[in-house]
Write an enzyme that holds these catalytic residues in place. Structure first.
Site, short mmCIF file in Angstrom:
data_model
loop_
_atom_site.label_atom_id
_atom_site.label_comp_id
_atom_site.label_asym_id
_atom_site.label_seq_id
_atom_site.Cartn_x
_atom_site.Cartn_y
_atom_site.Cartn_z
N ASP A 64 28.19 70.58 -17.16
CA ASP A 64 27.60 71.91 -17.10
C ASP A 64 27.27 72.23 -15.65
O ASP A 64 26.63 71.42 -14.98
CB ASP A 64 26.35 71.97 -17.98
CG ASP A 64 26.01 73.40 -18.36
OD1 ASP A 64 26.92 74.16 -18.71
OD2 ASP A 64 24.83 73.77 -18.27
N LYS A 159 38.62 70.82 -1.81
CA LYS A 159 37.44 71.26 -2.58
C LYS A 159 36.91 70.10 -3.42
O LYS A 159 35.70 69.82 -3.42
CB LYS A 159 37.80 72.45 -3.47
CG LYS A 159 36.61 72.89 -4.32
CD LYS A 159 36.94 73.93 -5.36
CE LYS A 159 35.85 73.96 -6.42
NZ LYS A 159 36.14 74.86 -7.53
P1 IMP Z 1 30.77 75.64 -16.34
O1 IMP Z 1 29.45 75.07 -16.73
O2 IMP Z 1 31.63 74.66 -15.60
O3 IMP Z 1 31.48 76.32 -17.46
O4 IMP Z 1 30.50 76.76 -15.25
C1 IMP Z 1 29.48 77.74 -15.35
C2 IMP Z 1 29.78 78.89 -14.41
O5 IMP Z 1 29.82 78.42 -13.07
C3 IMP Z 1 31.10 79.60 -14.67
O6 IMP Z 1 30.91 80.97 -14.42
C4 IMP Z 1 32.04 79.01 -13.65
O7 IMP Z 1 33.04 79.94 -13.27
C5 IMP Z 1 31.10 78.71 -12.51
N1 IMP Z 1 31.55 77.53 -11.77
C6 IMP Z 1 31.41 76.24 -12.15
N2 IMP Z 1 32.00 75.41 -11.25
C7 IMP Z 1 32.53 76.24 -10.31
C8 IMP Z 1 33.29 75.98 -9.14
O8 IMP Z 1 33.63 74.85 -8.78
N3 IMP Z 1 33.65 77.07 -8.43
C9 IMP Z 1 33.33 78.34 -8.78
N4 IMP Z 1 32.63 78.63 -9.87
C10 IMP Z 1 32.24 77.59 -10.63
#
Ligand code: IMP
Length: 180
Positions: A64, A159
């Site tokens: 998360d 990255k």
């Molecule tokens: P999740 O928990 O990985 O689904 O991410 C939650 C939110 O953060 C989503 O809107 C993703 O697009 C954003 N997010 C997570 N990791 C990254 C990253 O490495 N780069 C850009 N946005 C991220």
């Protein structure tokens, strides 16, 4: 033993394979996210639920992540996905551009669950919010600058080497190696 990565995002699974010696398989399951300000609590609960949903066999991991803007009190943080969908990254930039302090961090928590243990591993990368630049990456990458380049301007490998998720996966890998 394989590790089941609970995600609908195959890209995250590929990334995890680069960090972990164990075989990593995708478990395409959408766990219920509890509402909390704490990424670790959300990830730990999700991992516990997903381990049961997978039948209680192989260990599972969930991840998360969120973008935390210092000058906005950490917003959007755990609500990053909702904010990306509703406001969009251009409007997040519009909100931040009027601030003196544009410092931000991406944080990621990877939670591991095997039926006996639930452990969480945190990774963080700091940077600042800038006007969108770059065509690569996803999500908030074009407005997150780290050491002079936005994440959307960096190659995937560059990255991953510094990213929040990479750092969380690296500490999970260390912990798994110590347990062997
Ligand atoms: P999740 O928990 O990985 O689904 O991410 C939650 C939110 O953060 C989503 O809107 C993703 O697009 C954003 N997010 C997570 N990791 C990254 C990253 O490495 N780069 C850009 N946005 C991220």
């Amino acid at each position: 033993m394989s590790l089941l990565f609970v995600t609908t995002n195959a890209g995250k699974v590929r990334e995890a394979r680069d960090y972990l010696d164990a075989a990593v398989e995708q478990f395409d399951y959408d766990y219920a996210e509890i509402q909390s300000d704490d990424l670790a609590a959300i990830a730990a609960r999700g991992a516990h639920e997903a381990h049961e949903a997978a039948g209680g066999g192989d260990p599972v991991i969930v991840d998360d992540s969120g973008l935390f803007v210092g000058g906005l009190g950490g917003f959007p943080g755990p609500y990053s996905s909702y904010v990306e969908d509703t406001l969009g990254i251009e409007r997040v930039w519009e909100l931040v551009r009027s601030l003196d302090d544009r410092a931000a961090a991406f944080r990621s928590v990877v939670a591991y669950a095997d039926g006996e243990t639930v452990e969480t591993f945190t990774g963080e990368v700091s940077g600042r919010i800038v006007a969108p630049r770059g065509a690569g990456g996803f999500g908030f990458d074009p407005i997150f600058e780290h050491e002079g380049e936005t994440f959307a301007e960096m190659g995937t490998e560059a990255k991953n080497a510094v990213s929040h998720r990479g750092r969380a996966l690296a500490s999970l890998a260390e912990w798994l190696a110590e347990r062997e």
